[in-house]
Design a protein around this motif. Structure first.
Motif, PDB file in Angstrom:
ATOM      1  N   GLU A 103     -14.317  32.992-101.884  1.00 31.07           N
ATOM      2  CA  GLU A 103     -13.423  31.960-102.406  1.00 31.07           C
ATOM      3  C   GLU A 103     -13.848  30.566-101.910  1.00 31.07           C
ATOM      4  OE1 GLU A 103      -8.624  31.361-103.049  1.00 31.07           O
ATOM      5  OE2 GLU A 103      -9.306  32.680-101.445  1.00 31.07           O
ATOM      6  N   ILE A 104     -14.255  30.477-100.656  1.00 29.91           N
ATOM      7  CA  ILE A 104     -14.743  29.219-100.094  1.00 29.91           C
ATOM      8  C   ILE A 104     -16.057  28.824-100.767  1.00 29.91           C
ATOM      9  CG2 ILE A 104     -15.650  28.092 -98.012  1.00 29.91           C
ATOM     10  CD1 ILE A 104     -13.636  29.855 -96.407  1.00 29.91           C
ATOM     11  N   ILE A 105     -16.956  29.780-100.905  1.00 34.06           N
ATOM     12  CA  ILE A 105     -18.260  29.511-101.515  1.00 34.06           C
ATOM     13  C   ILE A 105     -18.084  29.017-102.948  1.00 34.06           C
ATOM     14  CG2 ILE A 105     -20.404  30.606-102.294  1.00 34.06           C
ATOM     15  CD1 ILE A 105     -20.090  32.420 -99.725  1.00 34.06           C
ATOM     16  N   GLU A 106     -17.207  29.651-103.694  1.00 38.76           N
ATOM     17  CA  GLU A 106     -16.983  29.244-105.082  1.00 38.76           C
ATOM     18  C   GLU A 106     -16.333  27.860-105.159  1.00 38.76           C
ATOM     19  OE1 GLU A 106     -18.210  30.990-107.872  1.00 38.76           O
ATOM     20  OE2 GLU A 106     -19.227  31.860-106.143  1.00 38.76           O
ATOM     21  N   ALA A 107     -15.429  27.540-104.255  1.00 38.74           N
ATOM     22  CA  ALA A 107     -14.810  26.213-104.248  1.00 38.74           C
ATOM     23  C   ALA A 107     -15.861  25.132-103.999  1.00 38.74           C
ATOM     24  CB  ALA A 107     -13.703  26.144-103.202  1.00 38.74           C
ATOM     25  N   ILE A 108     -16.829  25.404-103.161  1.00 38.89           N
ATOM     26  CA  ILE A 108     -17.930  24.468-102.936  1.00 38.89           C
ATOM     27  C   ILE A 108     -18.757  24.351-104.215  1.00 38.89           C
ATOM     28  CG2 ILE A 108     -20.061  24.043-101.637  1.00 38.89           C
ATOM     29  CD1 ILE A 108     -18.668  25.643 -99.288  1.00 38.89           C
ATOM     30  N   ARG A 109     -19.083  25.480-104.808  1.00 39.88           N
ATOM     31  CA  ARG A 109     -19.927  25.524-106.005  1.00 39.88           C
ATOM     32  C   ARG A 109     -19.329  24.709-107.162  1.00 39.88           C
ATOM     33  NH1 ARG A 109     -21.322  30.563-106.059  1.00 39.88           N
ATOM     34  NH2 ARG A 109     -23.451  30.046-105.458  1.00 39.88           N
ATOM     35  N   TRP A 110     -18.024  24.754-107.341  1.00 37.70           N
ATOM     36  CA  TRP A 110     -17.407  24.158-108.529  1.00 37.70           C
ATOM     37  C   TRP A 110     -16.720  22.823-108.264  1.00 37.70           C
ATOM     38  CZ3 TRP A 110     -19.849  26.423-112.047  1.00 37.70           C
ATOM     39  CH2 TRP A 110     -20.160  27.778-111.958  1.00 37.70           C
ATOM     40  N   HIS A 111     -16.952  22.219-107.098  1.00 37.92           N
ATOM     41  CA  HIS A 111     -16.212  20.997-106.778  1.00 37.92           C
ATOM     42  C   HIS A 111     -16.653  19.778-107.590  1.00 37.92           C
ATOM     43  CE1 HIS A 111     -19.518  19.667-104.036  1.00 37.92           C
ATOM     44  NE2 HIS A 111     -18.990  18.462-104.214  1.00 37.92           N
ATOM     45  N   THR A 112     -17.800  19.822-108.235  1.00 41.93           N
ATOM     46  CA  THR A 112     -18.233  18.665-109.034  1.00 41.93           C
ATOM     47  C   THR A 112     -17.910  18.826-110.519  1.00 41.93           C
ATOM     48  OG1 THR A 112     -20.453  19.593-109.219  1.00 41.93           O
ATOM     49  CG2 THR A 112     -20.098  17.955-107.502  1.00 41.93           C
ATOM     50  N   GLY A 114     -16.023  21.644-111.944  1.00 38.74           N
ATOM     51  CA  GLY A 114     -14.965  22.567-112.314  1.00 38.74           C
ATOM     52  C   GLY A 114     -15.583  23.762-113.028  1.00 38.74           C
ATOM     53  N   ARG A 115     -14.719  24.645-113.487  1.00 39.17           N
ATOM     54  CA  ARG A 115     -15.144  25.804-114.268  1.00 39.17           C
ATOM     55  C   ARG A 115     -13.930  26.330-115.021  1.00 39.17           C
ATOM     56  NH1 ARG A 115     -15.326  31.267-110.556  1.00 39.17           N
ATOM     57  NH2 ARG A 115     -13.800  30.629-109.012  1.00 39.17           N
ATOM     58  N   VAL A 116     -14.193  27.103-116.028  1.00 40.43           N
ATOM     59  CA  VAL A 116     -13.113  27.773-116.747  1.00 40.43           C
ATOM     60  C   VAL A 116     -12.537  28.821-115.801  1.00 40.43           C
ATOM     61  CG1 VAL A 116     -12.561  29.239-118.725  1.00 40.43           C
ATOM     62  CG2 VAL A 116     -14.142  27.311-118.992  1.00 40.43           C
ATOM     63  N   LEU A 120      -7.146  28.694-107.386  1.00 43.22           N
ATOM     64  CA  LEU A 120      -6.303  27.712-106.710  1.00 43.22           C
ATOM     65  C   LEU A 120      -7.128  26.891-105.717  1.00 43.22           C
ATOM     66  CD1 LEU A 120      -3.466  26.567-106.235  1.00 43.22           C
ATOM     67  CD2 LEU A 120      -3.044  28.471-104.657  1.00 43.22           C
ATOM     68  N   LEU A 121      -7.985  27.558-104.952  1.00 44.59           N
ATOM     69  CA  LEU A 121      -8.807  26.839-103.973  1.00 44.59           C
ATOM     70  C   LEU A 121      -9.823  25.939-104.666  1.00 44.59           C
ATOM     71  CD1 LEU A 121      -9.249  26.441-100.929  1.00 44.59           C
ATOM     72  CD2 LEU A 121     -10.994  28.238-101.043  1.00 44.59           C
ATOM     73  N   ASP A 122     -10.417  26.407-105.777  1.00 43.38           N
ATOM     74  CA  ASP A 122     -11.328  25.547-106.552  1.00 43.38           C
ATOM     75  C   ASP A 122     -10.630  24.247-106.922  1.00 43.38           C
ATOM     76  OD1 ASP A 122     -13.163  27.703-106.669  1.00 43.38           O
ATOM     77  OD2 ASP A 122     -12.743  28.144-108.780  1.00 43.38           O
ATOM     78  N   LYS A 123      -9.411  24.372-107.440  1.00 39.43           N
ATOM     79  CA  LYS A 123      -8.647  23.198-107.885  1.00 39.43           C
ATOM     80  C   LYS A 123      -8.359  22.258-106.725  1.00 39.43           C
ATOM     81  CE  LYS A 123      -6.334  25.655-111.661  1.00 39.43           C
ATOM     82  NZ  LYS A 123      -5.033  26.189-112.144  1.00 39.43           N
ATOM     83  N   VAL A 124      -7.961  22.822-105.610  1.00 38.11           N
ATOM     84  CA  VAL A 124      -7.618  22.015-104.430  1.00 38.11           C
ATOM     85  C   VAL A 124      -8.821  21.202-103.956  1.00 38.11           C
ATOM     86  CG1 VAL A 124      -7.132  22.257-101.945  1.00 38.11           C
ATOM     87  CG2 VAL A 124      -5.665  23.395-103.630  1.00 38.11           C
ATOM     88  N   VAL A 125      -9.966  21.830-103.817  1.00 34.20           N
ATOM     89  CA  VAL A 125     -11.142  21.138-103.275  1.00 34.20           C
ATOM     90  C   VAL A 125     -11.683  20.120-104.273  1.00 34.20           C
ATOM     91  CG1 VAL A 125     -13.499  21.449-102.388  1.00 34.20           C
ATOM     92  CG2 VAL A 125     -11.685  23.034-101.710  1.00 34.20           C
ATOM     93  N   LEU A 176     -19.808  22.102-118.944  1.00 35.38           N
ATOM     94  CA  LEU A 176     -18.800  22.846-118.197  1.00 35.38           C
ATOM     95  C   LEU A 176     -17.631  21.953-117.772  1.00 35.38           C
ATOM     96  CD1 LEU A 176     -17.935  25.569-117.136  1.00 35.38           C
ATOM     97  CD2 LEU A 176     -19.286  25.130-115.065  1.00 35.38           C
ATOM     98  N   THR A 177     -17.891  20.676-117.575  1.00 33.11           N
ATOM     99  CA  THR A 177     -16.804  19.766-117.214  1.00 33.11           C
ATOM    100  C   THR A 177     -15.814  19.648-118.369  1.00 33.11           C
ATOM    101  OG1 THR A 177     -18.254  18.567-115.711  1.00 33.11           O
ATOM    102  CG2 THR A 177     -16.253  17.427-116.412  1.00 33.11           C
ATOM    103  N   VAL A 178     -16.318  19.549-119.577  1.00 33.31           N
ATOM    104  CA  VAL A 178     -15.450  19.483-120.758  1.00 33.31           C
ATOM    105  C   VAL A 178     -14.684  20.802-120.914  1.00 33.31           C
ATOM    106  CG1 VAL A 178     -15.377  19.205-123.264  1.00 33.31           C
ATOM    107  CG2 VAL A 178     -16.951  17.807-121.890  1.00 33.31           C
ATOM    108  N   LEU A 179     -15.380  21.911-120.745  1.00 34.25           N
ATOM    109  CA  LEU A 179     -14.725  23.218-120.851  1.00 34.25           C
ATOM    110  C   LEU A 179     -13.662  23.397-119.772  1.00 34.25           C
ATOM    111  CD1 LEU A 179     -17.843  25.443-121.637  1.00 34.25           C
ATOM    112  CD2 LEU A 179     -16.062  24.713-123.245  1.00 34.25           C
ATOM    113  N   SER A 180     -13.942  22.907-118.573  1.00 36.65           N
ATOM    114  CA  SER A 180     -12.981  23.000-117.471  1.00 36.65           C
ATOM    115  C   SER A 180     -11.733  22.198-117.794  1.00 36.65           C
ATOM    116  CB  SER A 180     -13.602  22.453-116.171  1.00 36.65           C
ATOM    117  OG  SER A 180     -14.756  23.165-115.834  1.00 36.65           O
ATOM    118  N   ARG A 181     -11.920  20.994-118.280  1.00 44.09           N
ATOM    119  CA  ARG A 181     -10.808  20.132-118.675  1.00 44.09           C
ATOM    120  C   ARG A 181      -9.964  20.813-119.748  1.00 44.09           C
ATOM    121  NH1 ARG A 181      -9.573  17.240-123.009  1.00 44.09           N
ATOM    122  NH2 ARG A 181      -8.341  15.339-122.757  1.00 44.09           N
ATOM    123  N   ASN A 182     -10.619  21.337-120.772  1.00 48.11           N
ATOM    124  CA  ASN A 182      -9.896  21.980-121.872  1.00 48.11           C
ATOM    125  C   ASN A 182      -9.136  23.204-121.391  1.00 48.11           C
ATOM    126  OD1 ASN A 182     -10.959  20.007-123.509  1.00 48.11           O
ATOM    127  ND2 ASN A 182     -12.452  21.336-124.488  1.00 48.11           N
TER     128      ASN A 182
END
Length: 188
Positions: A103-112, A114-116, A120-125, A176-182
């Motif tokens: 969960e920590i690793i994925e939050a680091i990976r997607w902090h720039t 986002g992802r579909v 919760l941790l991804d969103k927070v970071v 992926l940023t557009v997909l994350s937003r949507n």
């Protein structure tokens, strides 16, 4: 985790300019506050925030080599180099710093980007990176206001800001940023 929090801070802060470390401290503070507000694990948020920019100042060639040599997301190499550090950072968090929590690793990976289906941790970071106290760009106060309403509203405002900036500069937008937003809009 192989290192204590203090050892992790010492190792990571040594890899970046003082200004970037100050940013990281702001992300740590914001990530813990958001985690406490929205029910994420504040300890995991803190660790992910400490490491989120660990590879930010690596030479581009070194980041590219890590991505290619370890079969990471090579699609990133077709996009802005500013995206690369998150993928490399997630990899080195595990390899070099002994982080085994996915969960920590994925939050680091997607902090720039986002992802579909952001966790919760991804969103927070990701949101903490936008709103940390040292950030000063047009629209940041609006993003901070939305962050008080919900993680999703804050992130939508953040992604909208990024997308608008890239559009105004006629730069490529990472899909992926557009997909994350949507996806966030669909969640609401």
């Amino acid at each position: 985790m192989a290192l204590s929090r203090e050892e992790l801070i010492q190792a990571v802060s040594a890899q970046m300019p003082a200004k970037r470390w100050k940013h990281t401290q702001g992300v740590m503070e914001s990530a813990v506050a958001l985690a406490e507000k929205y029910g994420a694990d504040p300890v995991k948020a803190d660790v992910a925030a400490i490491l989120h920019d660990v590879a930010k100042y690596w030479p581009v060639a070194e980041m590219e080599a890590v991505i290619r040599d370890n079969s990471l997301n090579v699609e990133l190499l077709q996009h802005d180099k500013q995206l690369w550090h998150s993928e490399v950072g997630a990899f080195v968090a595990e390899r070099d710093y002994g982080v085994s929590d996915s969960e920590i690793i994925e939050a680091i990976r997607w902090h720039t980007s986002g992802r579909v289906g952001m966790s919760l941790l991804d969103k927070v970071v990701c949101l903490a990176d936008y709103i940390e106290p040292g950030r000063d760009f047009p629209g940041v106060e609006y993003i901070r206001e939305q962050a008080q309403r919900s993680l999703e509203e804050g992130l939508i405002a953040g992604f909208d800001s990024t997308i608008s900036l890239l559009l105004s500069q006629r730069r490529v937008i990472y899909p992926l940023t557009v997909l994350s937003r949507n996806d966030l809009i669909a969640q609401l």
